[in-house]
Design a protein around this motif. Structure first.
Motif, PDB file in Angstrom:
ATOM      1  N   ILE A  43       0.846  -1.206   0.000  1.00  0.00           N
ATOM      2  CA  ILE A  43       0.000   0.000   0.000  1.00  0.00           C
ATOM      3  C   ILE A  43       0.878   1.251   0.000  1.00  0.00           C
ATOM      4  N   LYS A  44       1.927   1.222   0.785  1.00  0.00           N
ATOM      5  CA  LYS A  44       2.792   2.406   0.853  1.00  0.00           C
ATOM      6  C   LYS A  44       3.507   2.639  -0.472  1.00  0.00           C
ATOM      7  N   MET A  45       3.895   1.551  -1.103  1.00  0.00           N
ATOM      8  CA  MET A  45       4.585   1.700  -2.386  1.00  0.00           C
ATOM      9  C   MET A  45       3.637   2.296  -3.433  1.00  0.00           C
ATOM     10  N   VAL A  46       2.416   1.809  -3.433  1.00  0.00           N
ATOM     11  CA  VAL A  46       1.425   2.325  -4.383  1.00  0.00           C
ATOM     12  C   VAL A  46       1.153   3.806  -4.105  1.00  0.00           C
ATOM     13  N   LEU A  47       1.010   4.148  -2.834  1.00  0.00           N
ATOM     14  CA  LEU A  47       0.705   5.545  -2.490  1.00  0.00           C
ATOM     15  C   LEU A  47       1.855   6.481  -2.869  1.00  0.00           C
ATOM     16  N   LYS A 101       5.020   4.495  -6.885  1.00  0.00           N
ATOM     17  CA  LYS A 101       5.986   3.580  -7.503  1.00  0.00           C
ATOM     18  C   LYS A 101       5.247   2.362  -8.069  1.00  0.00           C
ATOM     19  N   PRO A 102       5.658   1.872  -9.225  1.00  0.00           N
ATOM     20  CA  PRO A 102       5.042   0.625  -9.719  1.00  0.00           C
ATOM     21  C   PRO A 102       5.457  -0.527  -8.812  1.00  0.00           C
ATOM     22  N   ALA A 103       4.545  -1.422  -8.506  1.00  0.00           N
ATOM     23  CA  ALA A 103       4.860  -2.488  -7.550  1.00  0.00           C
ATOM     24  C   ALA A 103       4.396  -3.849  -8.042  1.00  0.00           C
ATOM     25  N   MET A 104       5.174  -4.861  -7.682  1.00  0.00           N
ATOM     26  CA  MET A 104       4.808  -6.255  -7.992  1.00  0.00           C
ATOM     27  C   MET A 104       4.577  -6.958  -6.655  1.00  0.00           C
ATOM     28  N   ALA A 155       8.868 -11.920 -16.849  1.00  0.00           N
ATOM     29  CA  ALA A 155       8.033 -11.453 -17.970  1.00  0.00           C
ATOM     30  C   ALA A 155       7.064 -10.364 -17.502  1.00  0.00           C
ATOM     31  N   ILE A 156       6.466 -10.554 -16.339  1.00  0.00           N
ATOM     32  CA  ILE A 156       5.489  -9.559 -15.863  1.00  0.00           C
ATOM     33  C   ILE A 156       6.203  -8.233 -15.594  1.00  0.00           C
ATOM     34  N   MET A 157       7.317  -8.341 -14.890  1.00  0.00           N
ATOM     35  CA  MET A 157       7.974  -7.098 -14.454  1.00  0.00           C
ATOM     36  C   MET A 157       8.578  -6.337 -15.622  1.00  0.00           C
ATOM     37  N   SER A 158       9.037  -7.082 -16.633  1.00  0.00           N
ATOM     38  CA  SER A 158       9.583  -6.318 -17.761  1.00  0.00           C
ATOM     39  C   SER A 158       8.453  -5.739 -18.607  1.00  0.00           C
ATOM     40  N   ALA A 159       7.340  -6.447 -18.739  1.00  0.00           N
ATOM     41  CA  ALA A 159       6.217  -5.884 -19.515  1.00  0.00           C
ATOM     42  C   ALA A 159       5.679  -4.619 -18.847  1.00  0.00           C
ATOM     43  N   LEU A 160       5.639  -4.646 -17.512  1.00  0.00           N
ATOM     44  CA  LEU A 160       5.031  -3.513 -16.814  1.00  0.00           C
ATOM     45  C   LEU A 160       6.070  -2.530 -16.288  1.00  0.00           C
ATOM     46  N   ASP A 161       7.324  -2.783 -16.647  1.00  0.00           N
ATOM     47  CA  ASP A 161       8.392  -1.852 -16.254  1.00  0.00           C
ATOM     48  C   ASP A 161       8.475  -1.668 -14.746  1.00  0.00           C
ATOM     49  N   PRO A 207      10.672  -2.224 -11.503  1.00  0.00           N
ATOM     50  CA  PRO A 207      12.029  -2.610 -11.111  1.00  0.00           C
ATOM     51  C   PRO A 207      12.012  -3.662  -9.998  1.00  0.00           C
ATOM     52  N   PHE A 208      13.070  -4.469  -9.937  1.00  0.00           N
ATOM     53  CA  PHE A 208      13.091  -5.556  -8.956  1.00  0.00           C
ATOM     54  C   PHE A 208      13.124  -5.046  -7.515  1.00  0.00           C
ATOM     55  N   THR A 209      13.543  -3.799  -7.367  1.00  0.00           N
ATOM     56  CA  THR A 209      13.523  -3.221  -6.014  1.00  0.00           C
ATOM     57  C   THR A 209      12.088  -3.060  -5.517  1.00  0.00           C
ATOM     58  N   ASN A 210      11.140  -3.067  -6.438  1.00  0.00           N
ATOM     59  CA  ASN A 210       9.735  -2.865  -6.037  1.00  0.00           C
ATOM     60  C   ASN A 210       8.950  -4.174  -5.977  1.00  0.00           C
ATOM     61  N   LEU A 211       9.682  -5.250  -5.825  1.00  0.00           N
ATOM     62  CA  LEU A 211       9.017  -6.562  -5.712  1.00  0.00           C
ATOM     63  C   LEU A 211       8.722  -6.861  -4.245  1.00  0.00           C
ATOM     64  N   ILE A 212       7.465  -7.095  -3.959  1.00  0.00           N
ATOM     65  CA  ILE A 212       7.089  -7.482  -2.590  1.00  0.00           C
ATOM     66  C   ILE A 212       6.653  -8.933  -2.678  1.00  0.00           C
ATOM     67  N   GLN A 213       7.490  -9.800  -2.204  1.00  0.00           N
ATOM     68  CA  GLN A 213       7.218 -11.230  -2.383  1.00  0.00           C
ATOM     69  C   GLN A 213       7.231 -11.936  -1.044  1.00  0.00           C
TER      70      GLN A 213
END
Ligand SMILES: Nc1ncnc2c1ncn2[C@@H]1O[C@H](COP(=O)(O)OP(=O)(O)OP(=O)(O)O)[C@@H](O)[C@H]1O
Length: 928
Positions: free
Chosen positions: A299-303, A306-309, A458-464, A466-472
């Protein structure tokens, strides 16, 4: 796929009686349990009969080939043939953090688990609770059922806390009296925020009933098999409509909330998006005390724009990660989702202060325009939209001109990737460039529960992103107890499972089958044994399906026996068990399906039956979408016709007939189109699908006279054929001649109809596209496309193999030193699943398919000779040998052949190679 009878001239076979099972598989420990039932015994005696009626030969229907299509029914490619066109197993210690909670669910089971490997380990059913569901099925009140369910769970071992996060079980949502209108922050036409006029007026919020969303389209899936996409938009029907109507009636009407208090909390977050302010808002809106793992971060990343995965397990609360930002952000939030049923469910679950809307292609024009009107009025805060609708130019322009798009959410984002278990070509077209350039979207959030590393890439490159914005977080909830057994008699074993703890005590169960026919048989069998069950698949009438879902949701039936068509979007919190009667096609599908259970955080039980015969059958089916270069070449030659290529030209390809001509499923054709649009070079631009053929009748004025006044009529007369008094023409061709779009031409026709001059009928749904750059080297393009499709096909097979491997490993190889016992294999299955998602290769078992048979070539020869009137490609021949239907070789025609499915146990590639060799000999001889 199922049928196998001797009825054509090909009964003269080189083969001895068919082996009943894949011989090489028998070499393995597990394989001793093959079904002993002879499939041959079911066959009718061999009788000389007519060959199958002549199939629609794909080649015969083709226009003369301007490119490099061979005269052989299959293609042997040489570079010189191509005429270029003119220029036009890891240890538990290394698992990700959070993988196992301190109190893993499996360690809490106190009762022995039913052991299918050793029947002596099976506990007799408890007399007192032998089958509580049997006694009063359909009669118990929900309260009684819940209390009994709670007692039963307690009997099994313990009440399991909500293990999804560190949170205590959620308290019931308390909604306060409303201090304003439902959507207290609205957009005006400029996209600017404005407060409601009646802010603070203490007006009670009521949710206006919405209209039905979809027309009744009631289609059933061909072939009796529900693939994942069978329940996607293209086949949505009255069921969806009914659910939409029901949802809009009962979802929010009675809820109230204090808009003023919430508005203040939202303002506080806007000023300072601190953890405290966000938790305060969470409590007010949902009544939850704390965020679950990953939610706050997302939620914080979206607010922050930043693009987030976001990767969270099924049922972990991903929806909240866009709902709360939607409330805080000024503009509209668009949620792209692959399944209309899912969108409806998510819309229903929106908190009452967030106004939702829904847009999908199966709506009537009136319904769609009402939704668009509400968007333009700024009355919609979250819009659920299908990818097809999302990519529609008209939609993009309305949204971008009338609204500020604060957030685009791609739900089930794995559908973007061809390497996922559920690739959707229309999802592939969602790209960051489109979202930013056309919509000016401030933020992007991609969400999934099931993504392997390649899918994630594939998802992250299509939607641009960055891997720093991956919440897994871990992709598995740990409140699901996973068990697996090899079965010799699935029906009997299923009943035994139902009579044994812990399943005997579970009140709400989903059984997943692969085939529709299986669901009916199994549910009948359960009912015969006093277990209330209903079957559910896309072949069942919409009304009945809706009824079954309602019965299940209200706990009036204990079991739903379903294909994959059931469950997506189902958030029934108290499903206590999921049983896989058939092997799922991938570990992703398995994880999604077991994820329907235990959504209330309690321990749930997931049992998987596997057997080698089903595996072999499914493995065959993995080849049903594949195409070879010959077909791709034919496709390209029609998409870019040599005589008519000019850049900017609008063309169409009628779906149904093209599918038969190329022997390609419509979904595969769309995939190819998408690739031509989004690959390294953009060859074309896909336009919305249209009805391409128009049958027109003139009424008032003579056609020639009307043509003098109206240019559209002149263009129509030039292009049309007269068929029994009707003027029949191709809409895109006429539009091209006029220099207008097909849509504009349709508008002109509509006006002429209103003036009484004409009546017309549009038909033949077609892919529509604009040529951007005609390829110059068809041969290398078709080779590239074919290579790519073959990779996708291989990846599907690898997924199935990985699923089978995991089951096989648990039953045969697991040494039970890590906590597995009996048929309970939670630790080792969890590890297999997580390894798989982390990209650890699991495919060692795939080599165990038979690699050949001494009779294969001889049988193919007999088959070709006895069907010499038809033309085959190696793939078409191999499909028949594997019993796989395809658009040009339907099972209705070809399952009557003696060879249908005869070589299913042999690796498909091997059969295809053999077919290629035999075809070479056969055609060569024919030519002498
Ligand atoms: N912080 C929270 N505390 C308690 N319950 C929560 C919290 N967040 C979400 N939930 C509840 O969890 C349930 C599942 O949420 P949701 O449907 O969003 O899951 P999901 O991750 O989208 O699952 P799936 O991938 O299966 O669709 C919902 O009933 C929701 O209300």
């Amino acid at each position: 796929m199922e049928s196998d009878s001797d009825s054509d001239g090909s009964h003269v076979s080189a083969t001895p009686p068919r082996e009943e099972r894949p011989s090489s598989l028998l070499k393995f420990k597990a394989s001793s349990s093959f079904s002993t039932k002879s499939s041959k015994s079911k066959r009718r005696p061999s009788t000389p009969a007519q060959p199958p009626s002549k199939p629609q030969s794909t080649q015969e229907q083709l226009p003369s080939n301007p490119l490099c299509l061979p005269t052989l029914p299959f293609q042997i490619r040489r570079p010189s043939d191509c005429v270029p066109l003119p220029s036009t197993s890891q240890s538990i210690e290394i698992l990700p953090a959070g993988y196992f909670s301190k109190s893993t669910s499996f360690s809490r089971i106190r009762r022995p688990f039913v052991n299918f490997e050793d029947s002596s380990g099976i506990e007799p059913p408890l007399d007192s609770v032998s089958n509580p569901g049997m006694k009063n099925e359909g009669k118990e009140t929900e309260v009684e059922r819940k209390s009994q369910s709670a007692t039963n769970i307690a009997k099994v071992g313990n009440r399991h806390p909500n293990l999804i996060g560190a949170n205590a079980p959620a308290p019931p949502v308390k909604l306060r009296k409303c201090g304003g209108e439902g959507n207290f922050v609205r957009l005006n036409m400029n996209g600017k925020r404005r407060k409601f006029l009646n802010k603070g007026s203490k007006k009670k919020f009521t949710y206006k009933g919405r209209r039905g969303y979809m027309r009744n389209r009631g289609k059933s899936k061909q072939g009796g098999e529900d693939q994942m996409h069978s329940v996607f938009e293209s086949e949505e029907d009255a069921f969806v409509s009914q659910m939409a109507q029901k949802n809009s009636r009962d979802s929010r009407g009675s809820k109230e909330f204090d808009g003023k208090v919430i508005e203040e909390a939202v303002s506080a977050v806007r000023d300072d998006p601190s953890d405290d302010n966000l938790v305060n808002l969470l409590k007010l809106v949902y009544g939850y005390d704390s965020f679950r793992d990953g939610q706050l971060e997302a939620i914080k990343m979206v607010l922050s724009g930043k693009p987030a995965m976001l990767i969270l397990p099924t049922g972990a609360g991903k929806s909240l990660c866009y709902q709360l930002p939607a409330l805080i952000l000024p503009g509209i939030t668009l949620v792209v989702s692959p399944l209309v049923a899912l969108m409806i469910d998510q819309q229903r679950q929106l908190p009452p202060m967030i106004n939702g809307g829904l847009l999908c292609s199966s709506q009537t024009p009136e319904e769609a325009s009402e939704t668009l009107k509400r968007i333009q009025e700024g009355a919609t805060k979250v819009l659920f939209v299908s990818p097809e609708r999302f990519l529609n130019e008209e939609f993009l322009s309305i949204i971008s001109t009338t609204s500020t798009v604060s957030l685009v959410v791609v739900d089930e984002a794995h559908c973007i990737s061809e390497w996922s278990h559920n690739f959707r070509p229309s999802f592939m077209r969602l790209r960051a460039s489109l979202l930013h350039n056309k919509l000016n979207a401030s933020s992007i959030l991609a969400m999934t529960a099931t993504a392997t590393t390649s899918t994630l890439d594939a998802i992250m490159s299509a939607l641009d992103i960055p891997f720093t914005n991956l919440i897994q977080k871990t992709q598995l909830r740990d409140n699901m107890q996973l068990s697996v057994s090899l079965t010799r008699n699935r029906m009997k074993d299923l009943l035994m499972l139902f009579k044994s703890p812990p399943f005997v005590e579970v009140q709400s169960i989903i059984i997943y089958c692969k085939f529709q026919s299986e669901t009916d048989i199994v549910s009948r069998y359960l009912n015969d044994n006093n277990i209330s069950a209903k079957s559910y698949h896309s072949g069942i009438a919409a009304k009945e399906r809706s009824y079954v879902q309602e019965l299940f949701s209200s706990n009036k039936i204990r079991v739903v026996v379903a294909t994959v068509a059931f469950g997506m979007g189902l958030d029934k919190r108290d499903v206590g068990a999921v049983i896989h009667y058939s092997l799922p096609e991938s570990l992703e599908a398995y994880v999604q399906e077991i994820g329907r259970s235990g959504r209330d955080g309690r321990l749930s039980f997931c049992h998987l039956f596997y057997d080698d015969e089903t595996y072999v059958k499914l493995r065959s089916l993995m080849y049903s979408d594949g195409v070879d270069e010959y077909a791709v070449n034919k496709f390209l030659s029609e998409v870019f016709p040599a005589d008519r290529i000019s850049n900017g030209q609008i063309c169409s390809l009628i779906k149904e007939s093209a599918s038969r001509r190329f022997d390609m499923k419509e979904e595969v054709i769309l995939t190819l189109f998408t690739r031509l649009e989004l690959g390294d070079v953009q060859y074309l631009q896909l336009l919305p699908q249209i009805n391409a053929t128009c049958n027109l009748n003139f009424h008032k004025t003579a056609p020639m006279l009307l043509a003098q006044k109206i240019s559209a009529v002149a263009a129509i007369l030039k292009r049309s054929e007269n068929k029994q008094g009707l003027y029949v023409f191709d809409v895109p061709s006429v539009a091209n001649d006029m220099g207008v779009t097909a849509f504009e031409l349709s508008n002109q026709l509509h006006n002429l109809k209103l003036s009484g001059e004409i009546t017309y009928e549009m038909k033949d749904l077609a892919y529509c596209y604009r040529i951007v750059k005609a390829p110059t080297d068809f041969c290398s393009l078709s080779a590239d496309l074919t290579r790519w499709l073959l990779e996708v096909e291989k990846s599907k097979v690898r997924k199935l193999d990985a699923m089978f491997n995991a089951a096989y490993f648990a039953v045969n190889i697991c040494d039970k030193t890590q906590g597995c016992s009996g048929s309970n294999h939670t630790p080792c299955l969890q590890r297999k699943i997580l390894d798989y998602f982390a990209g650890v290769d699991n495919s060692y078992f795939s080599k165990k398919m038979d690699q050949s048979s001494p009779f294969l070539r001889a049988d193919i020869k007999v088959f070709l000779q006895s069907n010499s009137q038809a033309k085959f490609t190696p793939r078409a021949t191999a499909r028949i040998m594997h019993g796989i239907a395809s658009p040009a070789y339907p099972s209705t025609t070809w399952s009557t052949t003696h060879f249908w499915g005869r070589y299913r146990h042999i690796n498909f590639q091997v059969v295809m190679e053999a077919a290629k060799e035999e075809l070479k000999n056969f055609v060569g001889k024919d030519m002498l």
